[in-house]
Every structure is written in structure tokens, then in C-alpha cells.
Scaffold this motif. Structure first.
Motif, PDB file in Angstrom:
ATOM      1  N   GLN A 123       0.827  -1.201   0.000  1.00 26.41           N
ATOM      2  CA  GLN A 123       0.000   0.000   0.000  1.00 26.41           C
ATOM      3  C   GLN A 123       0.868   1.261   0.000  1.00 26.41           C
ATOM      4  O   GLN A 123       1.870   1.302   0.715  1.00 26.41           O
ATOM      5  N   GLY A 133       5.235 -10.749   4.375  1.00 25.43           N
ATOM      6  CA  GLY A 133       5.721 -10.900   5.743  1.00 25.43           C
ATOM      7  C   GLY A 133       4.694 -11.646   6.591  1.00 25.43           C
ATOM      8  O   GLY A 133       3.566 -11.908   6.150  1.00 25.43           O
ATOM      9  N   GLN A 162       9.271   1.034   4.907  1.00 29.56           N
ATOM     10  CA  GLN A 162      10.123   0.808   6.084  1.00 29.56           C
ATOM     11  C   GLN A 162      10.884  -0.505   5.898  1.00 29.56           C
ATOM     12  O   GLN A 162      10.566  -1.292   5.000  1.00 29.56           O
ATOM     13  N   ASP A 190       2.847 -10.780   9.004  1.00 30.55           N
ATOM     14  CA  ASP A 190       1.581 -10.114   9.339  1.00 30.55           C
ATOM     15  C   ASP A 190       0.474 -10.398   8.319  1.00 30.55           C
ATOM     16  O   ASP A 190      -0.696 -10.195   8.617  1.00 30.55           O
ATOM     17  N   GLN A 191       0.863 -10.847   7.130  1.00 32.67           N
ATOM     18  CA  GLN A 191      -0.150 -11.112   6.099  1.00 32.67           C
ATOM     19  C   GLN A 191      -0.558 -12.584   6.029  1.00 32.67           C
ATOM     20  O   GLN A 191      -1.369 -12.963   5.182  1.00 32.67           O
ATOM     21  N   ILE A 210      10.072  -7.918  11.155  1.00 34.17           N
ATOM     22  CA  ILE A 210      11.071  -6.972  11.666  1.00 34.17           C
ATOM     23  C   ILE A 210      10.334  -6.089  12.676  1.00 34.17           C
ATOM     24  O   ILE A 210       9.205  -5.652  12.422  1.00 34.17           O
ATOM     25  N   THR A 243       1.025   3.896   1.732  1.00 35.23           N
ATOM     26  CA  THR A 243       0.537   4.537   2.959  1.00 35.23           C
ATOM     27  C   THR A 243       1.595   5.374   3.666  1.00 35.23           C
ATOM     28  O   THR A 243       1.397   5.781   4.808  1.00 35.23           O
ATOM     29  N   LYS A 256      -6.131  -2.646  13.639  1.00 40.68           N
ATOM     30  CA  LYS A 256      -6.204  -1.326  12.997  1.00 40.68           C
ATOM     31  C   LYS A 256      -7.434  -0.573  13.460  1.00 40.68           C
ATOM     32  O   LYS A 256      -7.375   0.626  13.689  1.00 40.68           O
ATOM     33  N   LYS A 304       5.509  -5.094  15.568  1.00 36.68           N
ATOM     34  CA  LYS A 304       6.143  -5.075  14.243  1.00 36.68           C
ATOM     35  C   LYS A 304       6.419  -3.635  13.810  1.00 36.68           C
ATOM     36  O   LYS A 304       5.682  -2.710  14.182  1.00 36.68           O
ATOM     37  N   MET A 305       7.481  -3.456  13.046  1.00 34.36           N
ATOM     38  CA  MET A 305       7.726  -2.153  12.439  1.00 34.36           C
ATOM     39  C   MET A 305       6.629  -1.927  11.411  1.00 34.36           C
ATOM     40  O   MET A 305       6.288  -2.846  10.659  1.00 34.36           O
ATOM     41  N   SER A 306       6.038  -0.733  11.394  1.00 35.47           N
ATOM     42  CA  SER A 306       4.908  -0.480  10.502  1.00 35.47           C
ATOM     43  C   SER A 306       4.967   0.935   9.939  1.00 35.47           C
ATOM     44  O   SER A 306       5.278   1.878  10.681  1.00 35.47           O
ATOM     45  N   LYS A 307       4.654   1.065   8.630  1.00 35.29           N
ATOM     46  CA  LYS A 307       4.659   2.386   7.987  1.00 35.29           C
ATOM     47  C   LYS A 307       3.802   3.376   8.751  1.00 35.29           C
ATOM     48  O   LYS A 307       4.196   4.492   9.020  1.00 35.29           O
ATOM     49  N   SER A 308       2.577   2.953   9.061  1.00 36.58           N
ATOM     50  CA  SER A 308       1.629   3.915   9.635  1.00 36.58           C
ATOM     51  C   SER A 308       1.675   3.972  11.153  1.00 36.58           C
ATOM     52  O   SER A 308       1.365   5.009  11.724  1.00 36.58           O
TER      53      SER A 308
HETATM   54  N1  AQP Z   1       7.620  -5.405  10.169  1.00 39.32           N
HETATM   55  C1  AQP Z   1       7.565  -6.168   9.109  1.00 39.32           C
HETATM   56  N2  AQP Z   1       8.383  -7.232   8.977  1.00 39.32           N
HETATM   57  C2  AQP Z   1       8.320  -8.025   7.874  1.00 39.32           C
HETATM   58  N3  AQP Z   1       7.471  -7.805   6.841  1.00 39.32           N
HETATM   59  C3  AQP Z   1       6.636  -6.751   6.937  1.00 39.32           C
HETATM   60  N4  AQP Z   1       5.700  -6.257   6.118  1.00 39.32           N
HETATM   61  C4  AQP Z   1       5.135  -5.162   6.682  1.00 39.32           C
HETATM   62  N5  AQP Z   1       5.704  -4.919   7.877  1.00 39.32           N
HETATM   63  C5  AQP Z   1       6.635  -5.885   8.064  1.00 39.32           C
HETATM   64  C6  AQP Z   1       5.377  -6.790   4.807  1.00 39.32           C
HETATM   65  O1  AQP Z   1       5.494  -5.721   3.860  1.00 39.32           O
HETATM   66  C7  AQP Z   1       4.394  -5.782   2.935  1.00 39.32           C
HETATM   67  C8  AQP Z   1       3.597  -4.488   3.097  1.00 39.32           C
HETATM   68  O2  AQP Z   1       2.268  -4.639   2.855  1.00 39.32           O
HETATM   69  P1  AQP Z   1       1.233  -3.438   3.012  1.00 39.32           P
HETATM   70  O3  AQP Z   1       1.790  -2.176   2.476  1.00 39.32           O
HETATM   71  O4  AQP Z   1      -0.025  -3.923   2.398  1.00 39.32           O
HETATM   72  O5  AQP Z   1       0.956  -3.197   4.544  1.00 39.32           O
HETATM   73  P2  AQP Z   1       1.218  -3.881   5.908  1.00 39.32           P
HETATM   74  O6  AQP Z   1       1.478  -5.333   5.792  1.00 39.32           O
HETATM   75  O7  AQP Z   1       0.112  -3.491   6.843  1.00 39.32           O
HETATM   76  O8  AQP Z   1       2.594  -3.148   6.330  1.00 39.32           O
HETATM   77  P3  AQP Z   1       2.796  -1.804   7.146  1.00 39.32           P
HETATM   78  O9  AQP Z   1       4.199  -1.338   6.894  1.00 39.32           O
HETATM   79  O10 AQP Z   1       2.415  -1.993   8.573  1.00 39.32           O
HETATM   80  O11 AQP Z   1       1.818  -0.800   6.435  1.00 39.32           O
HETATM   81  P4  AQP Z   1       0.577  -0.007   6.979  1.00 39.32           P
HETATM   82  O12 AQP Z   1       1.097   0.870   8.031  1.00 39.32           O
HETATM   83  O13 AQP Z   1       0.071   0.731   5.788  1.00 39.32           O
HETATM   84  O14 AQP Z   1      -0.415  -1.015   7.516  1.00 39.32           O
HETATM   85  C9  AQP Z   1       3.612  -7.059   3.280  1.00 39.32           C
HETATM   86  O15 AQP Z   1       4.122  -8.130   2.531  1.00 39.32           O
HETATM   87  C10 AQP Z   1       3.922  -7.241   4.735  1.00 39.32           C
HETATM   88  O16 AQP Z   1       3.765  -8.567   5.182  1.00 39.32           O
END
Ligand code: AQP
Length: 333
Positions: free
Chosen positions: A9, A147, A16, A149-150, A187, A11, A112, A196-200
Motif C-alpha cells: 500500500q 511478511g 520501512q 503479518d499477512q 522486523i 501509505t 487497525k 512489528k515495524m509499521s509504515k503507519s
Molecule cells: N515489520 C515487518 N516485517 C516483515 N514484513 C513486513 N511487512 C510489513 N511490515 C513488516 C510486509 O510488507 C508488505 C507491506 O504490505 P502493506 O503495504 O499492504 O501493509 P502492511 O502489511 O500493513 O505493512 P505496514 O508497513 O504496517 O503498512 P501499513 O502501516 O500501511 O499497515 C507485506 O508483505 C507485509 O507482510
């Protein structure tokens, strides 16, 4: 040839480190041996109500980072989700195959929606994994690099694929397999190393951003939370902060964690952090430079995305036609 699909996404103004190590590194490797399709999923990002200009900018910036990390547009399709309308069309169909209970069990929705509160939660956040299943199933995807989380969302995609095949006949869609690399599947936030480390959702000091100023990357690593002990040891339960740093060190240096631990025997956390900061900055600098080149040439970037969308749409339409036909939707003249 087996097919790979994955997406992220737009976002944030930068991916990160978890996005990079958990998924993007694998995208680049898998395009060597698979037919690869990658997307910037802007429709998913609407669930967090971004400003107009911010969303447009982040969509290009995200695509630029995929290319900078090594996604090769001559090998892989790269496109923006909203440019291929079949994603939203299949999502509607899949929503009619999804139970309320199973959608409600998704932990990412629970997390979320808890973070944004009831007034910020929308139906799109709830049906997010259904759109994700559509993203994957449209391309007869065999393998989905993501990762940890999915994982649960992937399970739902598999369940939906099996349900479609049972109700509409075998071969309606391909049942996808997750591709999750254990060592880097999660991560952690540098300041809160049990999350988990997260963009948002990570704070500025908890993140390592691909496009960040190298000084800030180094500063965040040096200020990473560890523990009051002094021994450098890999123990994710007991020493989550140090273990996270060792995971990142190993991923970027290509050296086994045991070797790194042996090298730092008797040394302080500060030594590990200073060396890791240098390794990460050296690794990310060329990626950041290449991403900036793409960001500064939006016409070139948009051309890559347009070509990707046109090819992706042709593949997606074949799948959608097959599903519509098996559902009994009257075809247009
Ligand atoms: N901390 C993490 N460690 C390993 N993999 C990770 N991913 C996300 N955070 C980690 C993987 O990166 C991809 C991003 O998918 P996304 O943009 O659909 O959103 P997400 O999984 O929800 O990741 P974020 O960074 O936390 O984004 P926001 O803040 O927008 O929700 C996926 O393959 C994910 O597994």
C-alpha cells in the motif's frame, strides 16, 4: 511457469525496513524464476482516508522504491491497482463468498480498528482482506511473497479460492501458497521491539525508512531500545531489541547470526549498533539514490506503470470472464 503476485500500500512517503526485508527482497529474487506481477495497491490505501495529493505522491514514491530495490520492468509487471478495474469487480464477487464471522476474525482488522477508534473504522477496513484475495486470485497466482503479518489474510485467500472451486467447479481459480521467509518475516519496531515495524503505526524513532536521511537512519539504530543486560545474544523472547538488531545485521551482511554473536562476544551493545548503522546506511544509500532518480522522472515512471497495467488487465479479464461465466452472470452482447 509458476506465477508470483504481491503488493504494498502507498501509505507512507517511504517504505520501512520490514517491507523491504519481509517482502521486497523476495520479490526481486522470485522474478528470476517466476512470472512476477507486483502492484501498488492504492485502493487499499483509501481505507485510511489519505489526502488527494498525498495519495498521488505516495503511489509514485512506492512504485519508485520497488524499481530502485530491483523490480525489473522488463521481467515483471508493475502496476497501480486502481488502473486495473477488475480488482474491485472481483472483490465484490468474493465478498458474497465471505462469511461475516470469518472476516471479523482477521486480527489486522481488529488491531487497525482499535488503533483508529470506532469513528475512524470503515467498511473498507473490514473488507480489506477480500480485496486482497481478489488482487491475488485474479492472476492465477501460485506464490505470494509477504511478511508474517499477512499470513492470516493469505489463509483467507486460500479458503476463498477453495470455496470458489467447490461451488463453481475445479479450475475456477488457482489456490495460492504463501512465501514467508522465517528469518525476516517480522522486523520489529526499534523502540517497541515486541511490535512489528509499521509504515503507519510506528513512531519516527521506531522506524528505519528506505528513503530517510542516512543520518537519521544511523541515529535511530544507535538509539534502538535494548535491555539492561549487556550480553549480545539471540533470544527473541528474552532480548527482543538485541535480537531484532541481530536479525537486521544478518540480513544485510549475509552472515549467520551465530557468527555475528561470536564476533561481538565481550563487546557492548553500542559496538553492535555503530557497526549495524554503517552496514544499513551503506546498503540503503544506492537504493535511495535510484528511487530519487525514478521520483524525479515521473513521466518515465508513469510509462512503466501504464504498460504494466495494460498487460495486467488483459490477464485479469480472462480470470474475471471465467468466474462471471461460471456464476451465470448474463454476458453483454
Ligand atoms: N515489520 C515487518 N516485517 C516483515 N514484513 C513486513 N511487512 C510489513 N511490515 C513488516 C510486509 O510488507 C508488505 C507491506 O504490505 P502493506 O503495504 O499492504 O501493509 P502492511 O502489511 O500493513 O505493512 P505496514 O508497513 O504496517 O503498512 P501499513 O502501516 O500501511 O499497515 C507485506 O508483505 C507485509 O507482510
Amino acid at each position: 511457469m509458476t506465477r508470483v503476485f504481491s503488493a504494498m500500500q502507498p501509505t507512507s512517503d517511504s517504505l520501512q525496513l520490514g517491507n523491504y526485508l519481509g517482502a521486497l527482497v523476495e520479490w526481486v529474487k522470485l522474478q528470476e524464476t517466476h512470472e512476477a506481477i507486483y502492484s501498488v495497491v492504492d485502493l487499499h490505501a483509501l481505507t485510511v482516508a489519505p489526502d488527494r495529493d498525498v495519495l498521488t505522491r505516495r503511489t509514485r514514491v512506492t512504485a519508485a522504491q520497488f524499481l530502485a530495490a530491483g523490480v525489473d520492468p522488463d521481467r515483471s509487471l508493475l502496476f497501480v491497482q486502481s488502473h486495473v478495474p477488475q480488482h474491485a469487480e472481483l472483490a465484490w464477487v468474493l465478498s458474497t463468498f465471505t462469511g461475516m464471522g470469518e472476516a471479523g476474525r482477521m486480527t489486522q482488522f481488529k488491531d487497525k480498528s482499535a488503533q483508529v477508534g470506532e469513528s475512524g473504522t470503515n467498511v473498507g477496513l473490514f473488507t480489506y482482506p477480500v480485496l486482497m484475495a481478489a488482487d491475488i486470485l485474479l492472476y492465477d497466482t501460485n506464490v505470494v511473497p509477504v511478511g508474517e503479518d499477512q499470513r492470516q489474510h493469505l489463509e483467507l485467500s486460500r479458503d476463498l479460492a477453495q470455496r470458489l472451486n467447490t461451488r463453481l467447479g475445479e479450475g475456477t481459480v488457482v489456490v495460492p501458497e504463501p512465501h514467508i521467509v522465517k528469518a525476516t518475516a517480522k522486523i520489529f519496531d526499534l523502540q517497541e521491539p515486541t511490535k512489528k515495524m509499521s509504515k503507519s503505526f510506528s513512531g519516527p524513532k521506531g522506524l528505519i525508512e528506505i528513503l530517510d536521511d542516512p543520518k537519521k537512519v544511523a541515529k535511530n539504530i544507535k538509539a534502538a531500545a535494548t535491555d539492561s543486560d549487556t550480553v549480545i545474544r539471540f533470544d527473541p523472547e528474552g532480548k527482543p531489541g538485541v535480537s531484532n538488531l541481530l536479525t537486521i545485521y544478518s540480513a544485510f551482511s549475509g552472515r549467520a547470526i551465530d557468527q555475528i554473536v561470536a564476533d561481538y562476544e565481550g563487546k557492548m551493545y553500542g559496538h553492535l549498533k555503530v557497526d549495524l548503522a554503517e552496514i544499513v546506511v551503506d546498503y540503503l544509500t544506492p537504493i535511495r539514490d535510484r528511487a530519487m532518480e525514478w521520483i524525479e522522472s515521473p513521466e518515465r515512471l508513469d510509462e512503466v506503470l501504464a504498460q504494466g497495467a495494460s498487460k495486467a488487465s488483459a490477464i485479469a479479464q480472462v480470470t474475471l470472464d471465467r468466474i462471471y461465466d461460471r456464476l451465470g452472470l448474463l454476458p453483454p452482447l
